[in-house]
Design an enzyme around this catalytic site. Structure first.
Site, PDB file in Angstrom:
ATOM      1  N   TYR A  92      10.348   9.321  -9.167  1.00 30.99           N
ATOM      2  CA  TYR A  92       9.753   8.097  -9.704  1.00 30.99           C
ATOM      3  C   TYR A  92       8.318   7.960  -9.211  1.00 30.99           C
ATOM      4  O   TYR A  92       7.927   8.533  -8.187  1.00 30.99           O
ATOM      5  CB  TYR A  92      10.566   6.860  -9.307  1.00 30.99           C
ATOM      6  CG  TYR A  92      10.516   6.508  -7.841  1.00 30.99           C
ATOM      7  CD1 TYR A  92       9.564   5.622  -7.340  1.00 30.99           C
ATOM      8  CD2 TYR A  92      11.429   7.055  -6.942  1.00 30.99           C
ATOM      9  CE1 TYR A  92       9.521   5.288  -5.995  1.00 30.99           C
ATOM     10  CE2 TYR A  92      11.396   6.727  -5.594  1.00 30.99           C
ATOM     11  CZ  TYR A  92      10.443   5.847  -5.121  1.00 30.99           C
ATOM     12  OH  TYR A  92      10.400   5.525  -3.783  1.00 30.99           O
ATOM     13  N   CYS A  93       7.530   7.202  -9.976  1.00 34.49           N
ATOM     14  CA  CYS A  93       6.178   6.835  -9.543  1.00 34.49           C
ATOM     15  C   CYS A  93       6.071   5.314  -9.627  1.00 34.49           C
ATOM     16  O   CYS A  93       7.080   4.614  -9.512  1.00 34.49           O
ATOM     17  CB  CYS A  93       5.106   7.550 -10.361  1.00 34.49           C
ATOM     18  SG  CYS A  93       5.097   7.171 -12.130  1.00 34.49           S
ATOM     19  N   ALA A  94       4.884   4.791  -9.827  1.00 31.53           N
ATOM     20  CA  ALA A  94       4.717   3.336  -9.805  1.00 31.53           C
ATOM     21  C   ALA A  94       5.325   2.663 -11.031  1.00 31.53           C
ATOM     22  O   ALA A  94       6.054   1.674 -10.916  1.00 31.53           O
ATOM     23  CB  ALA A  94       3.241   2.973  -9.684  1.00 31.53           C
TER      24      ALA A  94
END
Length: 327
Positions: A92-94
């Site tokens: 995941y990222c932001a």
């Protein structure tokens, strides 16, 4: 394998590795429990690309991609040494954007089974926020009592207990910041979420706290559950309380002591404050503690209704008495 799922489905996977590809600064502020930081862009690169994107999107994308390739070339060998090809990897990222997608595609091409979180950390936080608006199906038993009556020691000794002070890294009073910096509000809520979402017991012991623990705020549904919980009053000998404080809070640096005294200055007389500081300067620590008890015992709000009383002088006996309430 490469797929994208929402957070509710993301929770069902037993990942061999959970990767947070955000910058180290974002990661250290707060992250999903057990995630490791294999960043797509480091802090400086993330700031640079963010600024450049506002001026020249094409160049920002190209430069960002080059940074990601550079960073992944370093991460891949490290990953490979620990996690075999074919391992199940969550990413995941932001916001579920280009950073996580780029890393996910690279690892999927290498043969890792990759599951990417739609919406990224922001989607996860929305899920957590929604969780803290719902009723908690846990029967809480709330330990109350004056300072150093053994509440924290008892909570720490019990399996079915939520140790708020440990998660908040704060002892809950004006003198409570003795273990260093507190986590961010998001990180605190993340820990609470993972503790509560699959809580395995029917009952949970918890220490009575105000809604504010240092700089952190308890989620309202948890605080309300504490307020509505059965109350257990812990009582013990004054001298034992003093020894417990000296054990947990000393040695204390002079500047820290005076800083904490300033926090309660609006609520004590100048004479009281002067004598308190004089005792500290003369290393009369027991006298200091007695004076602080004089202050704290007055301001501690005793519950209007107490369901159980226990003597907490002997912590082992007190623990047995608490466990008998479970049966």
């Amino acid at each position: 394998m490469y797929k994208e799922v929402n957070f509710e489905d993301f929770l069902t996977y037993n990942f061999d590795l959970l990767i947070d590809v955000r910058s180290p600064k974002e990661y250290h502020h707060a992250h999903i429990k057990n995630a490791q930081n294999y960043y797509a862009l480091n802090d400086a690169e993330f700031q640079e690309i963010g600024t450049l994107y506002k001026k020249n999107k094409g160049l920002a994308k190209a430069k960002g991609a080059s940074y990601i390739c550079k960073n992944m070339s370093e991460h891949i060998l490290k990953l490979y040494q620990t996690y075999k090809i074919g391992s199940l990897v969550g990413i995941y990222c932001a916001r579920g954007g280009k950073r996580s997608k780029a890393v996910a595609l690279i690892l999927a091409e290498l043969g890792y089974r990759v599951v990417r979180l739609e919406g990224g950390y922001k989607a996860y936080r929305s899920y957590v926020s929604a969780f803290f608006t719902k009723n908690l199906n846990i029967e809480f038993l709330c330990l109350c009592g004056n300072t150093a009556s053994g509440k924290s020691d008892l909570i720490q000794s019990l399996d079915n207990a939520l140790n708020l002070e440990k998660l908040a890294n704060h002892q809950g009073s004006s003198f409570g910041k003795i273990y260093g910096e507190q986590p961010s509000q998001k990180a605190f809520e993340d820990e609470l979420f993972f503790f509560l979402k699959d809580y395995p017991f029917q009952t949970c012991f918890i220490e009575a706290e105000s809604r504010q623990i240092g700089n952190l705020t308890l989620p309202l549904n948890l605080y309300n559950s504490m307020q509505n919980a059965k109350k257990i009053w812990c009582e013990c000998d004054m001298n034992l309380r003093i020894q417990r404080v000296l054990k947990h809070y000393t040695p204390m640096k002079k500047d820290v002591f005076y800083k904490n005294v300033e926090k309660i200055s609006p609520y004590i007389s100048k004479k009281f404050k002067s004598k308190l500081c004089e005792n500290f300067e003369n290393n009369l620590l027991e006298q200091c503690v007695k004076m602080l008890f004089e202050y704290y015992d007055k301001v501690y709000k005793k519950p209007t209704k107490i369901d159980y009383f226990i003597n907490s002088s002997n912590l082992e006996e007190a623990k047995k008495n608490l466990m008998s309430l479970n049966s």
